[in-house]
Design an enzyme around this catalytic site. Structure first.
Site, short mmCIF file in Angstrom:
data_model
loop_
_atom_site.label_atom_id
_atom_site.label_comp_id
_atom_site.label_asym_id
_atom_site.label_seq_id
_atom_site.Cartn_x
_atom_site.Cartn_y
_atom_site.Cartn_z
CG HIS A 1 3.50 2.84 -12.78
ND1 HIS A 1 3.19 1.51 -12.58
CD2 HIS A 1 4.05 3.27 -11.62
CE1 HIS A 1 3.54 1.16 -11.37
NE2 HIS A 1 4.05 2.19 -10.76
CD GLU B 1 -4.52 13.39 -6.45
OE1 GLU B 1 -5.63 12.80 -6.44
OE2 GLU B 1 -4.40 14.61 -6.60
#
Ligand code: PAF
Length: 275
Positions: free
Chosen positions: A36, A145
């Site tokens: 993150h 992704e």
């Protein structure tokens, strides 16, 4: 600064827009890890103002126990986000007030792979992401992704609804042993944590086999065997797909992706890899 209401965040966004600032959004469900934080870093590099949302979105959980046990660490998360301009932490009723009945559904793409195993998951995800885009009026949104199918669905949604936001996909961050970083990794016991990188190895072997010309089924069998030998209890899917449409790969040479979801120690792990 923490914002808990949509109206407060919107007022801040209006002020930033009046200054001509570009706005970046990183949507999260909290329990932040370095993956993150790499998205947040990209957002800070590319945008004048950065909003990170932390919202464990109930509508994208198809399993009550999974929602219940999803890791939550708001204080720690907020402390990790000291360099961003706004942390948006709405309550469930703030996002879904009484009477809320709308739903965003991205057909086709949402039904395959994750969608087939988690009915309604992507409708809930697309709905909350559309709300976050509209509330934040962000110019760019940053997605990992790691959730490859989610990324394709968000891109499709933005295109279909003529949204002006730009979507940036950011590479998956991995632990030293190859395990993709994920908030769910916290739930793995010590023994399972040692075996978990087999998911990455299995996908690598499948990708290698496809690259060297093996038939799809033969390549997939190699990966399935690795997962079984490593003690994965069950495999929701392991497949080689066309990277954007996520339809099963018909021929090599197209842009392909290996995608997998499997259970270890009662924890569902997902990952994907370019072929
Ligand atoms: O990837 C996630 O964490 C969630 O699906 C998202 C994009 C924050 C929407 O709830």
């Amino acid at each position: 600064m923490i914002f808990r209401t949509i109206s407060d965040l919107q007022a801040q966004v209006v002020a930033w827009k009046a200054e001509g600032a570009t706005i970046g959004l990183t949507p999260t469900m909290g329990a932040l890890h370095d993956g993150h934080l790499s998205l947040v870093k990209r957002a800070c590099e590319q945008c004048d103002r950065v909003i990170v949302s932390i919202f464990v979105n109930p509508t994208q959980f198809n399993n009550a126990a999974d929602l219940e046990t999803y890791p939550r660490s708001e204080n720690r998360d907020v402390a990790l986000l000291d360099r961003v301009d706004a942390v948006f932490v709405p309550s469930i009723t703030e996002m879904y007030p009484e009477g809320f009945v709308s739903n965003v559904r991205v057909g086709g793409l949402s039904e395959r792979l994750e969608g087939a195993h988690r009915p309604g998951h992507f409708d809930g995800m697309a709905t909350v992401v559309m709300k976050l885009f509209n509330i934040s009026k962000a110019d760019i949104a940053f997605f990992g992704e790691k959730d490859w199918q989610q990324l394709q669905i968000v891109r499709r949604m933005v295109k279909d609804f003529n949204h002006s936001i730009r979507i940036e996909g950011c590479v998956t961050l991995r632990e030293a042993d190859g395990l993709a970083m994920s908030s769910r990794n916290r739930r793995l016991g010590e023994n399972a944590r040692r075996r978990a990188p087999a998911l990455y190895s299995a996908m690598q072997k499948v990708a290698d086999a496809v690259r060297s010309g093996a038939e799809r089924d033969v390549a997939l069998d190699v990966g399935i065997q690795i997962l079984r030998d490593s003690g994965f209890e069950s495999i929701d899917y392991l497949d080689v797909c066309e990277a954007t449409t996520l339809t099963p790969a018909e021929k090599s040479g197209a842009s392909l992706r290996v995608l997998a979801a499997a259970w270890l120690d009662g924890v569902r792990l997902i990952d994907n890899l370019v072929v």
